[in-house]
Design a protein around this motif. Structure first.
Motif, PDB file in Angstrom:
ATOM      1  N   ARG A 200      41.681  34.396  43.339  1.00 34.23           N
ATOM      2  CA  ARG A 200      41.987  35.435  44.184  1.00 34.23           C
ATOM      3  C   ARG A 200      42.403  36.755  43.417  1.00 34.23           C
ATOM      4  O   ARG A 200      42.595  37.724  44.279  1.00 34.23           O
ATOM      5  N   ARG A 316      32.144  39.724  39.547  1.00 30.95           N
ATOM      6  CA  ARG A 316      33.375  40.416  40.161  1.00 30.95           C
ATOM      7  C   ARG A 316      34.622  40.179  39.303  1.00 30.95           C
ATOM      8  O   ARG A 316      35.425  41.118  39.486  1.00 30.95           O
ATOM      9  N   LEU A 317      34.953  38.895  38.876  1.00 29.04           N
ATOM     10  CA  LEU A 317      36.134  38.823  38.290  1.00 29.04           C
ATOM     11  C   LEU A 317      35.909  39.352  37.024  1.00 29.04           C
ATOM     12  O   LEU A 317      37.320  40.100  36.271  1.00 29.04           O
ATOM     13  N   LEU A 334      40.950  40.106  44.556  1.00 27.22           N
ATOM     14  CA  LEU A 334      39.478  40.013  44.642  1.00 27.22           C
ATOM     15  C   LEU A 334      38.971  40.783  45.616  1.00 27.22           C
ATOM     16  O   LEU A 334      37.656  41.321  45.566  1.00 27.22           O
TER      17      LEU A 334
END
Length: 336
Positions: A200, A316-317, A334
């Motif tokens: 997250r 994304r990470l 995130l």
């Protein structure tokens, strides 16, 4: 019989993917192209009945295909995937999917519009060590995962095939996207997310400890906010040895993986499993690719699904980690 062609025929294609495709009786590789003409001979020796094309355009117009296997440097992936989708083809693509977050979202959207599979080669999930860890977690051997520790130690970047006198693309940010975060971070993030759920948030430290001649990081430390705990990923090209260490804590026990040995510990017992080869042995892993090919063919034939969502999560990470590193290790969620 699915008909496929390579776009890019460097080391990973020749030594990793091609042996896997040749082991199947439901796929036929019929052609290839590469920007380096010298790779023509290697392809024709590996694929006796194959045809070589001097450009992607010639390949796409000259062959009747079901899919392409993209094995070019990451900086070229987004444009090549789009061209293949526009031609109505499914796409298997080496990791990382792309080098920019916006491109990951665009590729996923284009795949959905075209009704064609885009699948990313996350082959470490098919390594014996990782398959055993996945099985133990799935059977509830340690209960809910509370923390994950991952260490990848390497002595230098892996060597990539180049044209004569060319530079290893892994140390060119325009082609690689970044340093070890892109090279090994995708492996680690994919496995951690599979075992513990999607992180997250991320706080990242990106360092250049040794290889100052290259404008990218050679060491990365990621602290992850997992759904039910914490995670840490440490990656470096500056170690004195090649090794991988994985530690996973659960509410009922723990799993440790060192070399090719996986150990399961609980309050009452301890068991060890031999899972050769180790994660640090070799670079191309044709045996691991067999599982990737199985998943891709299943997705193309409607018996499975693409891993595009997993790939977009990894993108994304990685993007979040890059932005955190640029901000001095700030913790970013995130959703940011």
């Amino acid at each position: 019989m699915l008909r496929g062609a390579f776009i890019g025929f460097g080391n990973v294609a020749a030594n990793g993917h091609m042996p896997g495709w040749l082991s199947r009786n439901d796929v036929r590789i019929v052609a290839a192209t590469d920007g380096v003409p010298a790779r023509r001979q290697a392809f024709l020796e590996a694929c006796r009945d194959g045809r070589w094309y001097d450009s992607v355009d010639d390949l796409l117009s000259g062959e009747t295909l079901d899919f392409v296997d993209v094995c070019t440097p990451p900086g070229s992936h987004a444009a090549l995937i789009k061209r293949a989708l526009d031609a109505g083809l499914h796409v298997l693509c080496e990791k990382p999917l792309v080098t920019q977050m916006a491109d990951a979202e665009a590729v996923a959207a284009a795949s959905a519009r075209a009704g064609r599979v885009v699948h990313v080669v996350h082959n470490w999930l098919h390594a014996p060590v990782c398959l055993k860890i996945s099985a133990l977690i799935a059977e509830g051997a340690i209960g809910a995962v509370r923390s994950v520790s991952w260490r990848t130690l390497r002595t230098q970047p892996a060597v990539a095939a180049t044209s004569e006198g060319g530079q290893n693309w892994r140390v060119d940010p325009a082609m690689a996207g970044g340093g070890i975060l892109f090279d090994h971070g995708w492996h680690a993030l994919c496995c951690v997310a599979r075992w513990a759920g999607a992180p997250r948030g991320v706080a990242a430290l990106l360092e250049t400890r040794r290889f100052h001649e290259w404008p990218l990081e050679d060491t990365a430390t990621l602290d992850l906010d997992l759904p039910f705990g914490k995670g840490r990923i440490f990656l470096t090209w500056t170690a004195s040895e090649r090794s991988n260490h994985i530690g996973i804590e659960g509410e009922l026990g723990q799993i440790n993986a060192v070399g090719d040995k996986v150990t399961l510990k609980s309050k009452s017992s301890e068991r060890s499993f031999a899972c050769p080869p180790s994660l640090s042995e070799g670079s191309h892993h044709p045996d691991w690719f067999v599982g990737v090919a199985d998943d891709f063919v299943a997705a193309v034939t409607g018996r499975g699904s693409s891993n595009i969502d997993e790939a977009v999560l990894c993108a994304r990470l990685v993007d979040l980690a890059q932005r955190s590193g640029a901000a001095g290790g700030a913790r970013l969620s995130l959703g940011e």
